[in-house]
Design an enzyme around this catalytic site. Structure first.
Site, PDB file in Angstrom:
ATOM      1  N   ASP A  85     -46.300  40.449 -15.220  1.00  0.00           N
ATOM      2  CA  ASP A  85     -45.609  39.359 -14.537  1.00  0.00           C
ATOM      3  C   ASP A  85     -46.666  38.520 -13.813  1.00  0.00           C
ATOM      4  OD1 ASP A  85     -46.369  40.821 -12.351  1.00  0.00           O
ATOM      5  OD2 ASP A  85     -44.349  41.284 -11.664  1.00  0.00           O
ATOM      6  N   SER A  86     -46.234  37.422 -13.205  1.00  0.00           N
ATOM      7  CA  SER A  86     -47.210  36.508 -12.602  1.00  0.00           C
ATOM      8  C   SER A  86     -47.527  36.872 -11.160  1.00  0.00           C
ATOM      9  CB  SER A  86     -46.651  35.094 -12.611  1.00  0.00           C
ATOM     10  OG  SER A  86     -45.534  35.027 -11.728  1.00  0.00           O
ATOM     11  N   PHE A  89     -42.609  36.814  -8.352  1.00  0.00           N
ATOM     12  CA  PHE A  89     -41.407  37.491  -7.851  1.00  0.00           C
ATOM     13  C   PHE A  89     -41.715  38.248  -6.565  1.00  0.00           C
ATOM     14  CE2 PHE A  89     -38.498  41.108  -7.541  1.00  0.00           C
ATOM     15  CZ  PHE A  89     -37.298  40.424  -7.506  1.00  0.00           C
ATOM     16  N   ASP A 140     -43.420  31.288 -11.218  1.00  0.00           N
ATOM     17  CA  ASP A 140     -42.184  30.539 -10.978  1.00  0.00           C
ATOM     18  C   ASP A 140     -41.781  30.678  -9.526  1.00  0.00           C
ATOM     19  OD1 ASP A 140     -41.622  33.265 -11.224  1.00  0.00           O
ATOM     20  OD2 ASP A 140     -39.570  32.909 -11.907  1.00  0.00           O
ATOM     21  N   GLN A 182     -35.332  28.985 -14.065  1.00  0.00           N
ATOM     22  CA  GLN A 182     -34.643  29.318 -12.810  1.00  0.00           C
ATOM     23  C   GLN A 182     -33.276  28.619 -12.791  1.00  0.00           C
ATOM     24  OE1 GLN A 182     -35.250  31.328 -10.241  1.00  0.00           O
ATOM     25  NE2 GLN A 182     -37.116  32.210 -11.099  1.00  0.00           N
ATOM     26  N   ASP A 259     -36.330  44.668 -18.006  1.00  0.00           N
ATOM     27  CA  ASP A 259     -37.145  45.649 -17.285  1.00  0.00           C
ATOM     28  C   ASP A 259     -36.462  45.967 -15.975  1.00  0.00           C
ATOM     29  OD1 ASP A 259     -37.944  42.905 -16.157  1.00  0.00           O
ATOM     30  OD2 ASP A 259     -38.779  44.321 -14.708  1.00  0.00           O
ATOM     31  N   CYS A 297     -29.007  64.693 -24.943  1.00  0.00           N
ATOM     32  CA  CYS A 297     -30.355  64.200 -24.684  1.00  0.00           C
ATOM     33  C   CYS A 297     -31.420  65.173 -25.186  1.00  0.00           C
ATOM     34  CB  CYS A 297     -30.525  63.932 -23.201  1.00  0.00           C
ATOM     35  SG  CYS A 297     -32.115  63.198 -22.797  1.00  0.00           S
ATOM     36  N   CYS A 299     -34.678  65.032 -24.176  1.00  0.00           N
ATOM     37  CA  CYS A 299     -35.851  64.874 -23.306  1.00  0.00           C
ATOM     38  C   CYS A 299     -36.337  66.237 -22.802  1.00  0.00           C
ATOM     39  CB  CYS A 299     -35.506  63.966 -22.118  1.00  0.00           C
ATOM     40  SG  CYS A 299     -34.742  64.845 -20.748  1.00  0.00           S
ATOM     41  N   CYS A 302     -33.714  67.998 -20.473  1.00  0.00           N
ATOM     42  CA  CYS A 302     -32.437  68.453 -21.044  1.00  0.00           C
ATOM     43  C   CYS A 302     -32.604  69.565 -22.077  1.00  0.00           C
ATOM     44  CB  CYS A 302     -31.693  67.279 -21.650  1.00  0.00           C
ATOM     45  SG  CYS A 302     -31.167  66.083 -20.413  1.00  0.00           S
ATOM     46  N   HIS A 328     -36.254  62.041 -17.995  1.00  0.00           N
ATOM     47  CA  HIS A 328     -34.898  61.962 -18.550  1.00  0.00           C
ATOM     48  C   HIS A 328     -34.338  60.545 -18.452  1.00  0.00           C
ATOM     49  CE1 HIS A 328     -30.675  62.521 -19.321  1.00  0.00           C
ATOM     50  NE2 HIS A 328     -30.470  61.842 -18.211  1.00  0.00           N
TER      51      HIS A 328
HETATM   52 ZN   LIG Z   1     -32.571  64.266 -20.825  1.00  0.00          ZN
END
Ligand SMILES: [Zn+2]
Length: 370
Positions: A85-86, A89, A140, A182, A259, A297, A299, A302, A328
């Site tokens: 990002d710039s 923000f 911005d 914007q 994001d 899941c 992961c 899990c 997770h």
């Molecule tokens: Zn998981």
């Protein structure tokens, strides 16, 4: 674009460090690390691109240090695509550090040492070129959701002026540059900003200044209005959304990239995103629960551990607990996004969404949206 389903799109974003299938959730590596996760783990979880924050890297360790150590990819040990990002923000959201904003740039106090610092379109272009990210973002002006009409118009004007200057500024070899529109939730102002930014000619386009405190309905209306105004052959990035329903909502309205710190932040505060809703592992009802966080899941949390064990780790403030919840939560969002992509490809996104919604049950311990 590989496929579309209504306004939703499945495509591929090509960058200097590899291709990114979209829609894509981008985990946030604020200070050159997705908190508590190493790059091999990130890859294994399904991350195809990560985000870095120019603001933080500019002050710590400093872009010159990153350059000396071979650029951001080498410095953080991630050889996949990076979007930076710039810094705008952070400057505009930390409002008590804002000193002055004029036509040329913005002056503020660093959150690290309180010293005055200044960002201009050229300086943030230079910083992102030095970091060597694959995608750089324009500086911005992001006003608060409750800004007056005059402030919102001024933000749009400055954002366009700065976008034109940054489009002409330096870039790293192969670096893409995205413009940011914007205009908040004011339909006319948003339309004007989108048109002006598109007119500059960028590799991709972002909707900024949303998800900053306005209602979810107004936010989604703004996305639905703005997305069709963006060129169909370029990626569209909604800045700052990471709750499961919100992700499906913006995908459905034609967004390709998003994001949020939500999955990692929730993990570090003891909460899990699951297909049934959000679980707070501090809740006593998990103390003897032998089930995994999420049945489906795959992961590391899990496939091996019970909710009871994870709760034990969290309540005892064991690092492993917060790390497992982070892994997770990231995996959950990568699977959700990949599922949405597959659904778009087979023309059944609406079914995918209603199936996901029907599984969010009343057992969710917090509202599914932040
Ligand atoms: Zn998981």
């Amino acid at each position: 674009m590989a496929a579309t389903d209504g306004a939703a799109r499945a495509g591929v974003l090509r960058t200097a460090h590899g291709d990114v299938p979209t829609p894509v959730f981008m985990p946030v590596g604020t200070k050159g690390t997705v908190k508590a996760v190493d790059p091999d783990e990130l890859r294994a979880l399904g991350a195809s691109i990560v985000l870095g924050n120019t603001y933080h890297l500019h002050f710590r360790p400093g872009t010159d240090a990153v350059v000396e150590l071979g650029g951001l990819h080498r410095f953080m040990g991630w050889d996949g695509p990076i979007l930076t990002d710039s810094g705008g923000f952070q400057v505009f959201s930390l409002r008590d550090t804002l000193l002055a904003c004029d036509d040329d740039g913005v002056t503020f106090r660093s959150v690290y040492d309180g010293k005055a610092a200044r960002f201009t379109p050229e300086s943030v272009a230079g910083a992102q070129a030095a970091l060597g990210s694959d995608i750089a973002m324009c500086l911005d002006v992001c006003p608060p959701a409750d800004s007056s009409g005059a402030d919102a118009r001024r933000a749009v004007e400055l954002t366009t002026t700065w976008a034109r200057r940054q489009a002409a500024a330096q870039r790293a070899p192969g670096q893409l540059l995205f413009g940011i529109a914007q205009g908040g939730v004011d339909p006319e102002l948003r339309r004007r900003s989108v048109e002006e930014i598109v007119d500059v000619g960028f590799d991709g386009h972002a909707l900024g200044g949303l998800s900053v405190g306005e209602s979810r309905d107004l936010m989604l209306e703004a996305v639905a209005d703005a997305a069709p105004l963006l060129p169909a052959d370029r990626p569209r990035y909604f800045m700052g959304i990471g709750d499961p329903l919100g992700i499906l909502d913006v995908i459905e309205r034609g967004i390709d990239m998003f994001d949020c710190v939500l999955p990692t932040r929730l993990g570090r505060t003891g909460s899990a995103l699951t297909s049934e809703g959000r679980l707070n592992l501090k809740n006593a009802r998990h103390a003897r629960d032998p089930r995994p966080l999420d049945d489906d899941c795959d992961c590391p949390a899990c496939t091996r551990f019970s909710r009871a064990y994870l709760r034990h780790l969290v309540t005892q403030q064991e690092i492993l607990g917060l790390r497992l919840l982070t892994l997770h939560n990231l995996r959950f969002l990568f699977r959700l996004t990949a599922g949405a992509r597959a659904a778009i490809e087979s023309g059944r996104l609406a079914d995918f969404r209603s199936e996901a919604l029907s599984r969010f049950t009343s057992t969710s311990e917090e509202d599914p949206c932040p």
